[in-house]
Motif scaffolding. Sequence first.
Motif, PDB file in Angstrom:
ATOM      1  N   VAL A  54     -33.534  16.725  -0.209  1.00 23.90           N
ATOM      2  CA  VAL A  54     -33.050  16.866   1.159  1.00 23.90           C
ATOM      3  C   VAL A  54     -34.092  17.636   1.958  1.00 23.90           C
ATOM      4  CG1 VAL A  54     -31.186  17.702   2.620  1.00 23.90           C
ATOM      5  CG2 VAL A  54     -30.677  16.821   0.339  1.00 23.90           C
ATOM      6  N   LEU A  55     -34.564  17.053   3.026  1.00 26.30           N
ATOM      7  CA  LEU A  55     -35.608  17.682   3.832  1.00 26.30           C
ATOM      8  C   LEU A  55     -35.041  18.495   4.992  1.00 26.30           C
ATOM      9  CD1 LEU A  55     -38.199  14.748   3.997  1.00 26.30           C
ATOM     10  CD2 LEU A  55     -38.070  16.632   2.345  1.00 26.30           C
ATOM     11  N   THR A  56     -33.931  18.087   5.556  1.00 28.19           N
ATOM     12  CA  THR A  56     -33.332  18.803   6.685  1.00 28.19           C
ATOM     13  C   THR A  56     -31.873  19.098   6.379  1.00 28.19           C
ATOM     14  OG1 THR A  56     -32.756  16.730   7.790  1.00 28.19           O
ATOM     15  CG2 THR A  56     -34.880  17.724   8.343  1.00 28.19           C
ATOM     16  N   SER A  57     -31.310  19.979   7.154  1.00 24.96           N
ATOM     17  CA  SER A  57     -29.904  20.338   6.970  1.00 24.96           C
ATOM     18  C   SER A  57     -29.019  19.151   7.346  1.00 24.96           C
ATOM     19  CB  SER A  57     -29.540  21.543   7.844  1.00 24.96           C
ATOM     20  OG  SER A  57     -30.334  22.668   7.490  1.00 24.96           O
ATOM     21  N   ALA A  58     -28.009  18.946   6.528  1.00 23.70           N
ATOM     22  CA  ALA A  58     -27.088  17.852   6.798  1.00 23.70           C
ATOM     23  C   ALA A  58     -26.140  18.225   7.932  1.00 23.70           C
ATOM     24  CB  ALA A  58     -26.298  17.506   5.543  1.00 23.70           C
ATOM     25  N   ARG A  59     -25.584  17.209   8.557  1.00 24.44           N
ATOM     26  CA  ARG A  59     -24.624  17.422   9.648  1.00 24.44           C
ATOM     27  C   ARG A  59     -23.597  16.300   9.625  1.00 24.44           C
ATOM     28  NH1 ARG A  59     -29.312  15.354  11.782  1.00 24.44           N
ATOM     29  NH2 ARG A  59     -29.103  13.476  13.101  1.00 24.44           N
ATOM     30  N   LEU A  60     -22.468  16.584  10.257  1.00 27.08           N
ATOM     31  CA  LEU A  60     -21.405  15.601  10.384  1.00 27.08           C
ATOM     32  C   LEU A  60     -21.410  15.067  11.810  1.00 27.08           C
ATOM     33  CD1 LEU A  60     -18.470  17.325   8.466  1.00 27.08           C
ATOM     34  CD2 LEU A  60     -19.880  15.431   7.679  1.00 27.08           C
ATOM     35  N   GLU A  61     -21.400  13.765  11.928  1.00 29.24           N
ATOM     36  CA  GLU A  61     -21.397  13.120  13.241  1.00 29.24           C
ATOM     37  C   GLU A  61     -20.167  12.237  13.361  1.00 29.24           C
ATOM     38  OE1 GLU A  61     -24.973  11.039  14.041  1.00 29.24           O
ATOM     39  OE2 GLU A  61     -26.216  12.847  14.171  1.00 29.24           O
ATOM     40  N   VAL A  87     -19.788  10.729  -2.476  1.00 32.55           N
ATOM     41  CA  VAL A  87     -19.319  11.538  -1.358  1.00 32.55           C
ATOM     42  C   VAL A  87     -17.874  11.931  -1.633  1.00 32.55           C
ATOM     43  CG1 VAL A  87     -18.967  11.661   1.133  1.00 32.55           C
ATOM     44  CG2 VAL A  87     -20.862  10.321   0.207  1.00 32.55           C
ATOM     45  N   GLY A  88     -17.594  13.208  -1.517  1.00 32.40           N
ATOM     46  CA  GLY A  88     -16.241  13.705  -1.753  1.00 32.40           C
ATOM     47  C   GLY A  88     -15.898  14.827  -0.800  1.00 32.40           C
ATOM     48  N   SER A  89     -14.632  15.117  -0.707  1.00 34.12           N
ATOM     49  CA  SER A  89     -14.134  16.199   0.141  1.00 34.12           C
ATOM     50  C   SER A  89     -13.149  17.030  -0.657  1.00 34.12           C
ATOM     51  CB  SER A  89     -13.467  15.644   1.403  1.00 34.12           C
ATOM     52  OG  SER A  89     -12.383  14.796   1.057  1.00 34.12           O
ATOM     53  N   SER A  90     -13.161  18.319  -0.411  1.00 34.23           N
ATOM     54  CA  SER A  90     -12.269  19.245  -1.116  1.00 34.23           C
ATOM     55  C   SER A  90     -11.573  20.122  -0.095  1.00 34.23           C
ATOM     56  CB  SER A  90     -13.057  20.105  -2.107  1.00 34.23           C
ATOM     57  OG  SER A  90     -14.036  20.874  -1.424  1.00 34.23           O
ATOM     58  N   HIS A  91     -10.383  20.573  -0.473  1.00 35.95           N
ATOM     59  CA  HIS A  91      -9.562  21.429   0.396  1.00 35.95           C
ATOM     60  C   HIS A  91      -9.030  22.583  -0.444  1.00 35.95           C
ATOM     61  CE1 HIS A  91      -7.019  22.638   3.678  1.00 35.95           C
ATOM     62  NE2 HIS A  91      -5.931  22.523   2.937  1.00 35.95           N
ATOM     63  N   GLY A 119      -6.913  21.192   8.483  1.00 34.57           N
ATOM     64  CA  GLY A 119      -7.336  22.454   7.881  1.00 34.57           C
ATOM     65  C   GLY A 119      -8.842  22.474   7.651  1.00 34.57           C
ATOM     66  N   ASP A 120      -9.269  23.376   6.774  1.00 34.88           N
ATOM     67  CA  ASP A 120     -10.691  23.541   6.453  1.00 34.88           C
ATOM     68  C   ASP A 120     -11.036  22.723   5.214  1.00 34.88           C
ATOM     69  OD1 ASP A 120     -11.013  25.285   8.588  1.00 34.88           O
ATOM     70  OD2 ASP A 120     -10.494  27.036   7.383  1.00 34.88           O
ATOM     71  N   TYR A 121     -11.934  21.776   5.380  1.00 39.14           N
ATOM     72  CA  TYR A 121     -12.393  20.928   4.281  1.00 39.14           C
ATOM     73  C   TYR A 121     -13.890  21.163   4.061  1.00 39.14           C
ATOM     74  CZ  TYR A 121      -8.044  18.271   4.069  1.00 39.14           C
ATOM     75  OH  TYR A 121      -6.739  17.900   3.906  1.00 39.14           O
ATOM     76  N   GLN A 122     -14.342  20.742   2.888  1.00 42.58           N
ATOM     77  CA  GLN A 122     -15.753  20.835   2.548  1.00 42.58           C
ATOM     78  C   GLN A 122     -16.213  19.486   2.001  1.00 42.58           C
ATOM     79  OE1 GLN A 122     -16.828  23.888  -0.272  1.00 42.58           O
ATOM     80  NE2 GLN A 122     -18.893  24.016   0.519  1.00 42.58           N
ATOM     81  N   VAL A 123     -17.193  18.907   2.659  1.00 40.69           N
ATOM     82  CA  VAL A 123     -17.723  17.604   2.280  1.00 40.69           C
ATOM     83  C   VAL A 123     -18.931  17.822   1.370  1.00 40.69           C
ATOM     84  CG1 VAL A 123     -18.666  15.431   3.117  1.00 40.69           C
ATOM     85  CG2 VAL A 123     -16.892  16.603   4.420  1.00 40.69           C
ATOM     86  N   ILE A 181     -26.195  17.761  -3.707  1.00 42.19           N
ATOM     87  CA  ILE A 181     -27.371  18.001  -2.862  1.00 42.19           C
ATOM     88  C   ILE A 181     -26.985  18.478  -1.460  1.00 42.19           C
ATOM     89  CG2 ILE A 181     -28.786  16.351  -4.131  1.00 42.19           C
ATOM     90  CD1 ILE A 181     -28.223  14.293  -1.957  1.00 42.19           C
ATOM     91  N   VAL A 182     -25.754  18.254  -1.051  1.00 43.63           N
ATOM     92  CA  VAL A 182     -25.318  18.642   0.296  1.00 43.63           C
ATOM     93  C   VAL A 182     -23.878  19.113   0.221  1.00 43.63           C
ATOM     94  CG1 VAL A 182     -24.739  17.790   2.605  1.00 43.63           C
ATOM     95  CG2 VAL A 182     -26.892  17.142   1.565  1.00 43.63           C
ATOM     96  N   GLU A 183     -23.581  20.186   0.922  1.00 46.73           N
ATOM     97  CA  GLU A 183     -22.217  20.658   1.130  1.00 46.73           C
ATOM     98  C   GLU A 183     -22.083  21.079   2.590  1.00 46.73           C
ATOM     99  OE1 GLU A 183     -20.510  22.249  -3.147  1.00 46.73           O
ATOM    100  OE2 GLU A 183     -21.237  23.701  -1.666  1.00 46.73           O
ATOM    101  N   GLN A 184     -21.115  20.504   3.253  1.00 43.95           N
ATOM    102  CA  GLN A 184     -20.966  20.726   4.689  1.00 43.95           C
ATOM    103  C   GLN A 184     -19.499  21.014   5.005  1.00 43.95           C
ATOM    104  OE1 GLN A 184     -23.485  20.858   6.747  1.00 43.95           O
ATOM    105  NE2 GLN A 184     -22.348  21.136   8.653  1.00 43.95           N
ATOM    106  N   PRO A 185     -19.213  22.134   5.713  1.00 49.37           N
ATOM    107  CA  PRO A 185     -17.812  22.409   6.081  1.00 49.37           C
ATOM    108  C   PRO A 185     -17.337  21.487   7.195  1.00 49.37           C
ATOM    109  CG  PRO A 185     -19.267  24.089   6.993  1.00 49.37           C
ATOM    110  CD  PRO A 185     -20.122  23.215   6.129  1.00 49.37           C
TER     111      PRO A 185
END
Length: 373
Positions: A166-173, A209-213, A249-253, A262-266
């Motif tokens: 991963v070269l740059t920070s991941a983001r959610l669009e 790809v997964g999500s956790s709560h 609520g608050d999830y983590q992708v 390789i990536v975790e994004q709130p």
Amino acid sequence: MTYPRTATGAPLTALLTALLAALLAALLLVPLVLLPAAPAAAAGRPEVALSQDQGGKGGEITVSGSGWKPGALLMLLICGQSAPGKGVIGGTNSCANTDGRAATVDAKGAFSQKLPVAEPPKPCPCVVHVAGVTGQPDTVDVAFTVAGHPTAPLPEDSGSGGRLVVLTSARLEGSSGVLVWFGAPARREVVLTLGNLGQTPVKDPVFEVGSSHGVFAPRYDERQWRGTIEPGRKALVRLPVELTAGAHGDYQVSVRYGGKVIVEQPWGVGRPWGVTLFWLLLAVVVPAALFRIGMAVVDRVRPAPAVRRPRARRAVRPVRTLRAVPRPGQGAAAGPAPEAVAATAEDRPTAVLPWFTPDSAPSENSPTTKGHQ
């Protein structure tokens, strides 16, 4: 004035100066020696240790660690088809999730938690998988042997030989539509820039790809990215992620490739207030509808009230008042009073005599009346 000299010829003042400097240096070094030694800096990567490296089903081991972020929440699992350095190949589906434990890191960055020994759904080699749930995304795998559990070789790596980083920070669009406000599944895209540091190209890589709560482990779904990343090149990768209906609520992708996260994004998901509004309206409309139906049934079942017919009014005929004509020589008292005549006329119907007409009625000036007089 001459100063005494030593046998070597050095002046006495130089010797005294050297002794004074040595004394001052000793005085400065004594506090440093007496002070307690500062604790060694924690290692950059967290560490995990086990009380024993093997155990049977139904037993218990103690998992301890150091170098973790204070206050982080960790998840402890026994996973099969795994090895240190290669990660959990089958994901958390290869772990004994029902027998997992959670641990909280103390202020010193350490933890200690007992973990029951359970057989994972996949064969060994097995590991004790320690992963950060909140506060720290690091994972550490320590080899562990489950006595009596089947053993099988690890599957061969089917990768193309490339190495993606991963070269740059991941983001959610993406944005939520109106239907999400009423409980529809929320959707986003994980956007990240990957570079190939290997010697061979990577073609159509498959990500998870997964999500956790909360404290629950993420559930991964495979997402294949169509394209080829040549050695030394980079590419912008978009991976869709979707939550369940009504999630808030608050999830983590999390994005995993090659068994490693390789990536975790709130991701903060708002509450679907449209559902709450719907239930409030339903709580008002349904009782009102039931009330209307009940009133209609009551109106249909109860007997109709008796209808009173209005009495027919008698036709009132015009009453003619007869004036009494006094005879000559009689006063007004000789005849009946006009009120009595009117009252009598009201009681009985009046009839017009056939030999008299309104024009031929006798009057005071008529000849007949005068003759009688």
